[in-house]
Write a protein that holds these residues in place. Sequence first.
Motif, PDB file in Angstrom:
ATOM      1  N   TYR A 155      47.593  41.300  48.406  1.00 29.63           N
ATOM      2  CA  TYR A 155      47.372  40.049  47.575  1.00 29.63           C
ATOM      3  C   TYR A 155      46.317  39.153  48.054  1.00 29.63           C
ATOM      4  O   TYR A 155      46.077  39.057  49.474  1.00 29.63           O
ATOM      5  N   GLU A 174      38.401  39.325  39.487  1.00 29.54           N
ATOM      6  CA  GLU A 174      38.792  40.155  38.320  1.00 29.54           C
ATOM      7  C   GLU A 174      37.818  41.052  37.972  1.00 29.54           C
ATOM      8  O   GLU A 174      38.346  42.082  37.347  1.00 29.54           O
ATOM      9  N   GLY A 177      38.671  44.291  39.079  1.00 30.86           N
ATOM     10  CA  GLY A 177      40.026  44.907  38.678  1.00 30.86           C
ATOM     11  C   GLY A 177      41.359  44.356  39.406  1.00 30.86           C
ATOM     12  O   GLY A 177      42.264  44.772  38.996  1.00 30.86           O
ATOM     13  N   TRP A 178      40.932  43.276  39.971  1.00 34.14           N
ATOM     14  CA  TRP A 178      42.184  42.522  40.684  1.00 34.14           C
ATOM     15  C   TRP A 178      43.092  41.817  39.578  1.00 34.14           C
ATOM     16  O   TRP A 178      42.114  40.889  38.742  1.00 34.14           O
ATOM     17  N   MET A 179      44.116  41.563  39.626  1.00 32.79           N
ATOM     18  CA  MET A 179      44.961  41.091  38.327  1.00 32.79           C
ATOM     19  C   MET A 179      45.602  39.700  39.032  1.00 32.79           C
ATOM     20  O   MET A 179      46.327  39.628  40.075  1.00 32.79           O
ATOM     21  N   ARG A 180      45.460  38.613  38.268  1.00 34.95           N
ATOM     22  CA  ARG A 180      46.034  37.267  38.579  1.00 34.95           C
ATOM     23  C   ARG A 180      47.258  37.446  38.084  1.00 34.95           C
ATOM     24  O   ARG A 180      47.782  37.536  36.884  1.00 34.95           O
ATOM     25  N   GLU A 181      48.223  37.342  38.975  1.00 35.37           N
ATOM     26  CA  GLU A 181      49.804  37.397  38.893  1.00 35.37           C
ATOM     27  C   GLU A 181      50.453  36.262  38.792  1.00 35.37           C
ATOM     28  O   GLU A 181      51.399  36.126  38.033  1.00 35.37           O
ATOM     29  N   PHE A 332      46.235  37.216  43.350  1.00 35.75           N
ATOM     30  CA  PHE A 332      45.419  38.210  42.856  1.00 35.75           C
ATOM     31  C   PHE A 332      46.084  39.471  43.413  1.00 35.75           C
ATOM     32  O   PHE A 332      46.135  39.328  44.605  1.00 35.75           O
ATOM     33  N   SER A 333      46.382  40.532  42.802  1.00 31.60           N
ATOM     34  CA  SER A 333      46.918  41.745  43.226  1.00 31.60           C
ATOM     35  C   SER A 333      45.978  42.726  42.986  1.00 31.60           C
ATOM     36  O   SER A 333      45.171  42.738  41.929  1.00 31.60           O
ATOM     37  N   ASP A 334      46.057  43.868  43.871  1.00 28.60           N
ATOM     38  CA  ASP A 334      45.423  45.214  43.582  1.00 28.60           C
ATOM     39  C   ASP A 334      45.937  45.931  42.657  1.00 28.60           C
ATOM     40  O   ASP A 334      47.109  46.208  43.161  1.00 28.60           O
ATOM     41  N   ARG A 335      45.535  46.291  41.937  1.00 28.51           N
ATOM     42  CA  ARG A 335      46.086  46.895  40.648  1.00 28.51           C
ATOM     43  C   ARG A 335      46.586  48.455  41.149  1.00 28.51           C
ATOM     44  O   ARG A 335      47.518  49.103  40.504  1.00 28.51           O
ATOM     45  N   ARG A 338      51.538  48.544  43.002  1.00 28.64           N
ATOM     46  CA  ARG A 338      52.479  47.534  42.341  1.00 28.64           C
ATOM     47  C   ARG A 338      53.401  47.294  43.155  1.00 28.64           C
ATOM     48  O   ARG A 338      54.342  48.306  43.262  1.00 28.64           O
TER      49      ARG A 338
END
Length: 344
Positions: A155, A174, A177-181, A332-335, A338
């Motif tokens: 994260y 973003e 490919g990092w996702m805002r969780e 932000f998480s590395d997709r 999970r």
Amino acid sequence: MEFTASGRLEIRISGSDLGKRVSVRRLDDPGDGTGGFTDTVGVLTSWDEGVLTVTRRTGESVRIAESSLVAGKVVPPAPARRRGPAAGWEELTRVAARAWPPVESAALGAWTLRGAGGFTRRANSALALGDPGLPLDGALDAVRSWYAARGLPAYVQLATGAEDSQEARCLALERRGWMREVTAGVWTGALARVADADAPDADLVHLGRAVDDGWLARYQRSREPGPEVRRVLAGGPSVWFAAVPGDGASGGAPAAIGRCVVDGRWAGFMAVEVAPEQRRRGLATAVMAALARRALDEGASAAWLQVEADNQAAQALYGRLGFAVHHHYHHFSDRSFRPSEAGR
């Protein structure tokens, strides 16, 4: 809005103004030719592929087609008297990090890699302040490797919604490919107002320096309170725990709890929770008032707290106590990894 010498509106913002507070006017198009105008004021969060995003003080993000812009300009920050205690987002970010310390940490340039066995994202994320000492792609690879070695998801924590905050870096993640969780607001207010709140039950609140089993039994994030939980909760410059004794019907758990960390002029409030059957009695206000009075005794004058964007009940309480949104932070998480579960 800005006008040219001929009296016409003018667009005076561009993608180079990311992170600045702007005021924009756009043309509405209902499809029948009678469109009006809508004005939006906030921080310019992104400008990508013909669409700009402006984040309002409430945290709401407004997407605006570039083609609909009629006028726009950079505007000064909101006056400090409206924002509560004057502070920059970076100062508050560092204060919040000290109030919720990890079990282990490592430096990556100016970034801090934080780990606590997976207990909350705040203690298990890279605090990305300043220069990591590597190009961004290399820094993100280092973040992935550090957390993978501990069996944890990677994260990165970033801030938006304040002057010169990290909108551009959010966009860069973003795009990779990092996702805002998770999005949460950082709220600030005057500590004296919290201490002076109408809280008849404040005298029932017990304050102590140590977290005990009863307190943990009420704390919703400690279903299995391992050593990491206790170490994170006990960490910080000057930590106080509050509890309102229960009535015996809840297995010994308090009716309400809270945690406060005093750090210079700042007092941070966390883990304010009330048993479901005890809600709407003012116990959350009582807990915060008791903690605020103790923080005033230690010399603090300003208050802060964090609340997730969808927690409307907490937001209503904090608004009544004089808090207002200062900025927002995101994880932000590395997709590619999970997590099964992690806290805010």
